[in-house]
Write a protein that holds these residues in place. Structure first.
Motif, PDB file in Angstrom:
ATOM      1  N   UNK A  57       0.840  -1.211   0.000  1.00 53.23           N
ATOM      2  CA  UNK A  57       0.000   0.000   0.000  1.00 53.23           C
ATOM      3  C   UNK A  57       0.870   1.254   0.000  1.00 53.23           C
ATOM      4  N   UNK A  58       1.954   1.226   0.761  1.00 48.36           N
ATOM      5  CA  UNK A  58       2.894   2.356   0.781  1.00 48.36           C
ATOM      6  C   UNK A  58       3.524   2.530  -0.601  1.00 48.36           C
ATOM      7  N   UNK A  59       3.935   1.424  -1.206  1.00 51.07           N
ATOM      8  CA  UNK A  59       4.503   1.424  -2.565  1.00 51.07           C
ATOM      9  C   UNK A  59       3.505   2.035  -3.554  1.00 51.07           C
ATOM     10  N   UNK A  60       2.256   1.595  -3.450  1.00 48.90           N
ATOM     11  CA  UNK A  60       1.206   2.095  -4.345  1.00 48.90           C
ATOM     12  C   UNK A  60       1.009   3.608  -4.186  1.00 48.90           C
ATOM     13  N   UNK A  64       1.615   6.527  -6.847  1.00 41.98           N
ATOM     14  CA  UNK A  64       0.512   7.409  -7.222  1.00 41.98           C
ATOM     15  C   UNK A  64       0.933   8.876  -7.156  1.00 41.98           C
ATOM     16  N   UNK A  65       1.757   9.206  -6.159  1.00 44.75           N
ATOM     17  CA  UNK A  65       2.204  10.593  -6.007  1.00 44.75           C
ATOM     18  C   UNK A  65       3.216  11.007  -7.073  1.00 44.75           C
ATOM     19  N   UNK A  66       3.652  10.041  -7.874  1.00 47.16           N
ATOM     20  CA  UNK A  66       4.572  10.374  -8.956  1.00 47.16           C
ATOM     21  C   UNK A  66       6.029  10.107  -8.657  1.00 47.16           C
ATOM     22  N   UNK A  67       6.323   9.502  -7.480  1.00 44.79           N
ATOM     23  CA  UNK A  67       7.705   9.117  -7.189  1.00 44.79           C
ATOM     24  C   UNK A  67       8.108   7.952  -8.095  1.00 44.79           C
ATOM     25  N   UNK A  68       9.357   7.912  -8.497  1.00 47.97           N
ATOM     26  CA  UNK A  68       9.927   6.716  -9.121  1.00 47.97           C
ATOM     27  C   UNK A  68      10.478   5.880  -7.966  1.00 47.97           C
TER      28      UNK A  68
END
Length: 494
Positions: A57-60, A64-68
């Motif tokens: 969920x943290x990864x998702x 979603x926020x646009x981090x690579x």
């Protein structure tokens, strides 16, 4: 992907400092995250699933926020001894000996099980999934560096980390808030520990006994690496000597993660990780889960309902929804009543989302949708608080029902924002899957395979066995097995 992370301010609870801190990645726009994966010697248990779900969920959300995000989650396929210390038998080797099969057969069987279960829960695969046995060379090189830097010593073919020497210039115990002096008093003397200078020293390399199946050559002996070493080797290789997030279950904080910090600092003279994150444990019916007491359930038993502790089968998404209703740092009590309540809530959420396309927009908005949307972000920005996010999504459900009843109006733009936000946080961030969508997909699959079965029957009737075999083999290659019987041909998926 828009760079939403520039508009949102994430706070993360850092186990190292014991408080929430503003999340600032080392490199702008990039996140390196390492999570300790499973030891593959048995079926993955539900507590593991909960931990990996938290980080999924943290990864998702970060994506979603646009981090690579480079998300590394390892597979422990060697070196994890029975009592999590430096004695006993390797868990995988023991299973192989008892079943009289190769250790790598054990590894393969339970790695496949692990992936199958996580797929059912709709996990995203990590960016890299390295194995301990695939990084023996890197681990040997790390040991050489630790010895050269004066923090490791070899005795009788085994190599140990000198905790007292390290503690002269560093702080062993800073993650788990333990003092070396207390560890000395609390360490049990076990047979075979006499090789160590100090009882709290831990193994970097163990010389293999003659009966030990898993062994590799090294400068010190034919043996195998210590359990703690693999994560230092793999996290450093794929994320560098200093990276953003290291996660795992609360039970790994000591000794595993404490040893990782010591190894990394002994090698690279710097703290390896900025944010240490730990998911809390899962209990069942108010008690610790344990096979020995029967207070235990396997993930597969949730889907089949074949367990005395539950009254029915539950979908993977309902179980996921249930687990995400507790914050990842809180203890979660797995109960049948909790699952029943979650199923009702999940269905309510899915029913409301399915109504979104039927809603009509109005000339103006009587609700500030942007404000509600930011509340959804605020929940996840506050140390990934999924229970608060879910509460906000049910506010969205209330808005949907009010629009249906004509009590609330939204402009066309705001209605689209409501739809997008509900979909984004329910499916993309929380990773839930609408059961009706699954059924529709299964119906389409069934129709397509039935058509291919008819074509295969026609080919066989025309004695075109090459085409008949090709259809069967191509379906098998994508996991669809044709079963020819007296009543005709059926299919199953694996």
């Amino acid at each position: 992907m828009p760079q939403l992370y520039k508009q949102q301010n994430i706070k993360v609870y850092n186990t190292l400092s014991g408080q929430k801190e503003v999340f600032t990645p080392i490199n702008d726009g990039y996140v390196g995250m390492y999570v300790c994966g499973p030891t593959v010697y048995s079926n993955v248990h539900l507590g593991n699933v909960r931990t990996f779900m938290s980080f999924d969920t943290i990864f998702r959300y970060l994506k979603h926020l646009g981090f690579k995000v480079r998300y590394v989650r390892n597979i422990t396929d060697a070196g994890h001894l029975e009592n999590d210390a430096d004695e006993g038998e390797d868990r995988i080797a023991k299973k192989a000996r008892l079943e009289q099969i190769e250790p790598m057969e054990v590894v393969q069987r339970y790695t496949v099980d692990f992936h199958n279960i996580l797929n059912k829960f709709n996990f995203l695969p990590p960016s890299i999934e390295p194995t301990a046995t695939g990084h023996i060379i890197e681990q040997i090189e790390l040991i050489k560096t630790i010895i050269d830097n004066g923090f490791g010593y070899e005795i009788n073919g085994s190599v140990y980390f000198d905790v007292l020497k390290y503690n002269e210039t560093n702080d062993y115990g800073k993650l788990s808030k333990r003092k070396v002096e207390d560890l000395i008093h609390n360490t049990r003397e076990l047979d075979g520990q006499s090789d160590k200078k100090n009882p709290q020293d831990f193994a970097l390399w163990k010389k293999a006994e003659p009966q030990h199946i898993m062994r590799w050559p090294s400068p010190w002996s034919d043996g195998f690496p210590g359990w703690h070493l693999e994560c230092t080797a793999m996290s450093t290789k794929y994320l560098g000597e200093h990276f953003d997030i290291h996660g795992g279950g609360m039970d790994l904080k000591f000794p595993h993660h404490e040893c990782e910090i010591a190894q990394a600092e002994a090698c690279n003279h710097q703290s390896p990780v900025n944010y240490w994150m730990h998911a809390n444990m899962l209990i069942m019916n108010g008690k610790k889960m344990a096979k020995s007491t029967g207070n235990f359930i396997l993930p597969e038993e949730i889907f089949t309902g074949d367990n005395e502790h539950i009254t029915q089968a539950y979908s993977a998404s309902v179980a996921r929804f249930f687990m995400l209703q507790a914050h990842y740092r809180s203890i979660l009590d797995f109960t049948n009543n909790g699952l029943l309540a979650s199923e009702k809530g999940f269905n309510r959420l899915m029913d409301a989302i399915s109504e979104l396309d039927t809603l009509k927009s109005g000339a103006t908005s009587s609700i500030n949708i942007s404000e509600w949307k930011q509340k959804c972000y605020d929940a996840m920005n506050d140390d990934f608080n999924t229970p608060i996010l879910i509460a906000n999504l049910f506010e969205g459900v209330k808005i949907i029902n009010q629009i249906k009843e004509g009590k609330t109006t939204l402009s066309e733009t705001d209605l689209q924002e409501l739809k997008d936000t509900m979909h984004t946080f329910t499916f993309d961030v929380l990773g839930l899957v609408n059961g009706s969508d699954i059924e529709a997909g299964e119906d389409k699959l069934s129709g397509a395979v039935d058509l291919l079965i008819k074509l295969r029957q026609e080919a066989r009737a025309n004695k075109d066995f090459a085409l008949s075999d090709k259809i069967r083999d191509e379906l098998a290659a994508v996991g669809i097995q044709l079963n020819d019987g007296k009543e005709g041909t059926t299919f199953s998926t694996n």
